[in-house]
Design a protein around this motif. Structure first.
Motif, PDB file in Angstrom:
ATOM      1  N   SER A 254      12.062 -25.677 -13.551  1.00 56.47           N
ATOM      2  CA  SER A 254      10.946 -26.599 -13.382  1.00 56.47           C
ATOM      3  C   SER A 254      10.383 -27.039 -14.735  1.00 56.47           C
ATOM      4  O   SER A 254      10.356 -26.272 -15.697  1.00 56.47           O
ATOM      5  N   ARG A 255       9.921 -28.277 -14.785  1.00 51.90           N
ATOM      6  CA  ARG A 255       9.254 -28.755 -15.997  1.00 51.90           C
ATOM      7  C   ARG A 255       7.881 -28.110 -16.161  1.00 51.90           C
ATOM      8  O   ARG A 255       7.373 -27.993 -17.267  1.00 51.90           O
ATOM      9  N   GLU A 256       7.275 -27.723 -15.062  1.00 51.51           N
ATOM     10  CA  GLU A 256       5.982 -27.036 -15.086  1.00 51.51           C
ATOM     11  C   GLU A 256       6.117 -25.759 -14.261  1.00 51.51           C
ATOM     12  O   GLU A 256       5.720 -25.704 -13.091  1.00 51.51           O
ATOM     13  N   PRO A 257       6.707 -24.705 -14.858  1.00 53.34           N
ATOM     14  CA  PRO A 257       7.024 -23.505 -14.089  1.00 53.34           C
ATOM     15  C   PRO A 257       5.817 -22.723 -13.586  1.00 53.34           C
ATOM     16  O   PRO A 257       5.924 -21.974 -12.621  1.00 53.34           O
ATOM     17  N   GLY A 258       4.654 -22.872 -14.236  1.00 53.50           N
ATOM     18  CA  GLY A 258       3.472 -22.153 -13.764  1.00 53.50           C
ATOM     19  C   GLY A 258       3.657 -20.643 -13.788  1.00 53.50           C
ATOM     20  O   GLY A 258       3.339 -19.949 -12.813  1.00 53.50           O
ATOM     21  N   TRP A 259       4.161 -20.120 -14.893  1.00 57.13           N
ATOM     22  CA  TRP A 259       4.481 -18.701 -14.976  1.00 57.13           C
ATOM     23  C   TRP A 259       3.275 -17.800 -14.716  1.00 57.13           C
ATOM     24  O   TRP A 259       3.413 -16.755 -14.064  1.00 57.13           O
ATOM     25  N   ALA A 260       2.116 -18.164 -15.212  1.00 51.25           N
ATOM     26  CA  ALA A 260       0.957 -17.272 -15.081  1.00 51.25           C
ATOM     27  C   ALA A 260       0.620 -17.003 -13.619  1.00 51.25           C
ATOM     28  O   ALA A 260       0.520 -15.849 -13.185  1.00 51.25           O
ATOM     29  N   ALA A 261       0.447 -18.060 -12.842  1.00 46.41           N
ATOM     30  CA  ALA A 261       0.106 -17.876 -11.433  1.00 46.41           C
ATOM     31  C   ALA A 261       1.236 -17.170 -10.694  1.00 46.41           C
ATOM     32  O   ALA A 261       0.982 -16.351  -9.796  1.00 46.41           O
ATOM     33  N   TYR A 262       2.463 -17.472 -11.075  1.00 50.99           N
ATOM     34  CA  TYR A 262       3.607 -16.869 -10.385  1.00 50.99           C
ATOM     35  C   TYR A 262       3.669 -15.360 -10.619  1.00 50.99           C
ATOM     36  O   TYR A 262       3.788 -14.573  -9.662  1.00 50.99           O
ATOM     37  N   VAL A 263       3.615 -14.931 -11.876  1.00 55.09           N
ATOM     38  CA  VAL A 263       3.735 -13.492 -12.123  1.00 55.09           C
ATOM     39  C   VAL A 263       2.518 -12.733 -11.612  1.00 55.09           C
ATOM     40  O   VAL A 263       2.626 -11.548 -11.269  1.00 55.09           O
ATOM     41  N   GLU A 264       1.374 -13.393 -11.527  1.00 54.81           N
ATOM     42  CA  GLU A 264       0.213 -12.728 -10.914  1.00 54.81           C
ATOM     43  C   GLU A 264       0.501 -12.417  -9.445  1.00 54.81           C
ATOM     44  O   GLU A 264       0.216 -11.309  -8.964  1.00 54.81           O
ATOM     45  N   ARG A 265       1.065 -13.368  -8.714  1.00 56.94           N
ATOM     46  CA  ARG A 265       1.380 -13.138  -7.297  1.00 56.94           C
ATOM     47  C   ARG A 265       2.460 -12.079  -7.135  1.00 56.94           C
ATOM     48  O   ARG A 265       2.368 -11.215  -6.254  1.00 56.94           O
ATOM     49  N   LEU A 266       3.479 -12.150  -7.972  1.00 61.20           N
ATOM     50  CA  LEU A 266       4.539 -11.156  -7.909  1.00 61.20           C
ATOM     51  C   LEU A 266       3.986  -9.767  -8.205  1.00 61.20           C
ATOM     52  O   LEU A 266       4.324  -8.790  -7.523  1.00 61.20           O
ATOM     53  N   ALA A 267       3.128  -9.670  -9.205  1.00 59.97           N
ATOM     54  CA  ALA A 267       2.553  -8.376  -9.563  1.00 59.97           C
ATOM     55  C   ALA A 267       1.741  -7.796  -8.417  1.00 59.97           C
ATOM     56  O   ALA A 267       1.841  -6.601  -8.104  1.00 59.97           O
ATOM     57  N   LEU A 268       0.933  -8.613  -7.776  1.00 63.65           N
ATOM     58  CA  LEU A 268       0.122  -8.122  -6.655  1.00 63.65           C
ATOM     59  C   LEU A 268       1.009  -7.638  -5.513  1.00 63.65           C
ATOM     60  O   LEU A 268       0.749  -6.593  -4.903  1.00 63.65           O
ATOM     61  N   ALA A 269       2.060  -8.395  -5.205  1.00 58.87           N
ATOM     62  CA  ALA A 269       2.974  -7.977  -4.145  1.00 58.87           C
ATOM     63  C   ALA A 269       3.651  -6.666  -4.514  1.00 58.87           C
ATOM     64  O   ALA A 269       3.834  -5.785  -3.654  1.00 58.87           O
ATOM     65  N   TYR A 270       3.997  -6.514  -5.796  1.00 54.40           N
ATOM     66  CA  TYR A 270       4.671  -5.283  -6.205  1.00 54.40           C
ATOM     67  C   TYR A 270       3.724  -4.088  -6.182  1.00 54.40           C
ATOM     68  O   TYR A 270       4.133  -2.979  -5.803  1.00 54.40           O
ATOM     69  N   HIS A 271       2.479  -4.271  -6.572  1.00 49.88           N
ATOM     70  CA  HIS A 271       1.529  -3.157  -6.498  1.00 49.88           C
ATOM     71  C   HIS A 271       1.402  -2.651  -5.067  1.00 49.88           C
ATOM     72  O   HIS A 271       1.359  -1.434  -4.824  1.00 49.88           O
ATOM     73  N   ASP A 272       1.348  -3.571  -4.108  1.00 44.44           N
ATOM     74  CA  ASP A 272       1.281  -3.162  -2.701  1.00 44.44           C
ATOM     75  C   ASP A 272       2.523  -2.356  -2.320  1.00 44.44           C
ATOM     76  O   ASP A 272       2.426  -1.309  -1.669  1.00 44.44           O
ATOM     77  N   ALA A 273       3.687  -2.853  -2.716  1.00 40.33           N
ATOM     78  CA  ALA A 273       4.926  -2.157  -2.379  1.00 40.33           C
ATOM     79  C   ALA A 273       4.999  -0.799  -3.077  1.00 40.33           C
ATOM     80  O   ALA A 273       5.446   0.190  -2.485  1.00 40.33           O
ATOM     81  N   PHE A 274       4.572  -0.750  -4.315  1.00 39.39           N
ATOM     82  CA  PHE A 274       4.609   0.504  -5.068  1.00 39.39           C
ATOM     83  C   PHE A 274       3.817   1.584  -4.353  1.00 39.39           C
ATOM     84  O   PHE A 274       4.239   2.749  -4.287  1.00 39.39           O
ATOM     85  N   GLU A 275       2.673   1.203  -3.797  1.00 40.38           N
ATOM     86  CA  GLU A 275       1.798   2.190  -3.175  1.00 40.38           C
ATOM     87  C   GLU A 275       2.119   2.443  -1.704  1.00 40.38           C
ATOM     88  O   GLU A 275       1.939   3.562  -1.205  1.00 40.38           O
ATOM     89  N   LEU A 276       2.599   1.407  -1.002  1.00 37.44           N
ATOM     90  CA  LEU A 276       2.765   1.521   0.450  1.00 37.44           C
ATOM     91  C   LEU A 276       4.219   1.638   0.897  1.00 37.44           C
ATOM     92  O   LEU A 276       4.476   2.015   2.047  1.00 37.44           O
ATOM     93  N   ALA A 277       5.143   1.307   0.018  1.00 33.02           N
ATOM     94  CA  ALA A 277       6.573   1.437   0.315  1.00 33.02           C
ATOM     95  C   ALA A 277       7.243   2.032  -0.922  1.00 33.02           C
ATOM     96  O   ALA A 277       8.004   1.347  -1.626  1.00 33.02           O
ATOM     97  N   PRO A 278       6.977   3.302  -1.213  1.00 30.96           N
ATOM     98  CA  PRO A 278       7.388   3.897  -2.484  1.00 30.96           C
ATOM     99  C   PRO A 278       8.892   3.938  -2.700  1.00 30.96           C
ATOM    100  O   PRO A 278       9.666   4.152  -1.757  1.00 30.96           O
ATOM    101  N   ALA A 279       9.267   3.740  -3.942  1.00 30.79           N
ATOM    102  CA  ALA A 279      10.678   3.780  -4.322  1.00 30.79           C
ATOM    103  C   ALA A 279      11.140   5.183  -4.668  1.00 30.79           C
ATOM    104  O   ALA A 279      12.352   5.430  -4.763  1.00 30.79           O
ATOM    105  N   LEU A 280      10.204   6.091  -4.856  1.00 26.73           N
ATOM    106  CA  LEU A 280      10.543   7.450  -5.278  1.00 26.73           C
ATOM    107  C   LEU A 280      10.187   8.457  -4.193  1.00 26.73           C
ATOM    108  O   LEU A 280       9.153   8.318  -3.531  1.00 26.73           O
ATOM    109  N   PRO A 281      11.022   9.471  -3.989  1.00 24.12           N
ATOM    110  CA  PRO A 281      10.708  10.502  -2.994  1.00 24.12           C
ATOM    111  C   PRO A 281       9.486  11.313  -3.418  1.00 24.12           C
ATOM    112  O   PRO A 281       9.227  11.499  -4.605  1.00 24.12           O
ATOM    113  N   LYS A 282       8.752  11.783  -2.431  1.00 26.17           N
ATOM    114  CA  LYS A 282       7.547  12.567  -2.683  1.00 26.17           C
ATOM    115  C   LYS A 282       7.752  14.003  -2.222  1.00 26.17           C
ATOM    116  O   LYS A 282       8.376  14.254  -1.186  1.00 26.17           O
TER     117      LYS A 282
END
Length: 218
Positions: A152-180
């Motif tokens: 894209s000519r206007e990729p909008g990286w800031a807004a994009y990585v903010e959304r990705l980060a929020l989605a990942y924080h939810d997954a990190f806490e609620l769908a853990p990748a590591l055994p407990k």
């Protein structure tokens, strides 16, 4: 079927749409751009492996549903992203009110997952079909945008990585990748570790495009 593979067929990256909670759906105007009958292109796409459905909208755009959205993780790796420009965020405060902290901390968490996965013995063959839960699909939905952002000519990286980060924080806490505790490493853990690596790579690329070096620790 991945966004990159679809882009090769369509001539441009498809655009993810919807929440992906029920189905992983892309929209593409490729038939209009190629002056090919939408029904003809839809028929060609339906014959490809990994395509669950193709619908032709009234405006001629195609809605493409992929069978295993987690496959897109396999085509995301480290990308050369020169650190350039000025970051839109401040370093402090390091709280959830600061989008910069949210993004940097997500990268730190994704890096830590790779480190601890090696210690805990999480590994094995990547099975993308296991990334089917609500939180995993939300991360995949965000990751699916990266191809379009890159061209894209206007990729909008800031807004994009903010959304990705929020989605990942939810997954990190609620769908853990590591055994407990005494939990044994599973194929699902391995799939989520691979997804975390993709998140790490995309966040690193986005931060670099915004003038920052992605941190491994805070």
């Amino acid at each position: 079927m991945t966004p990159g593979q679809l882009g090769e067929v369509l001539g441009l990256p498809p655009v993810p749409t919807g929440t992906w909670a029920e189905e992983a759906r892309y929209v593409s105007p490729a038939a209009l751009r190629r002056r090919e009958a939408p029904e003809e292109m839809a028929a060609r796409l339906r014959a490809l492996p990994g395509i669950a459905d193709v619908r032709v909208r009234g405006d001629g755009f195609l809605e493409i549903v992929v069978a295993v959205p987690g496959e897109l993780v396999s085509e995301i790796g480290p990308a050369a992203a020169p650190v350039a420009g000025a970051s839109p965020w401040t370093d402090f405060p390091r709280t959830w009110d600061n989008p910069g902290f949210v993004v940097r901390y997500a990268h730190v968490r994704a890096v830590a997952v790779q480190r601890w996965a090696a210690v805990l013995g999480v590994g094995g063959r990547f099975r993308p079909e296991l990334l089917a839960g609500r939180w995993d699909r939300a991360v995949l939905r965000s990751l699916a945008e990266v191809h379009g952002r890159r061209v894209s000519r206007e990729p909008g990286w800031a807004a994009y990585v903010e959304r990705l980060a929020l989605a990942y924080h939810d997954a990190f806490e609620l769908a853990p990748a590591l055994p407990k505790g005494d939990e044994r490493p599973s194929a699902l853990h391995a799939a989520r570790v691979r997804q975390a690596r993709a998140v790490r790579d995309v966040l690193s690329e986005g931060l670099g495009a915004l003038g920052e070096t992605a941190p491994d620790r805070l």
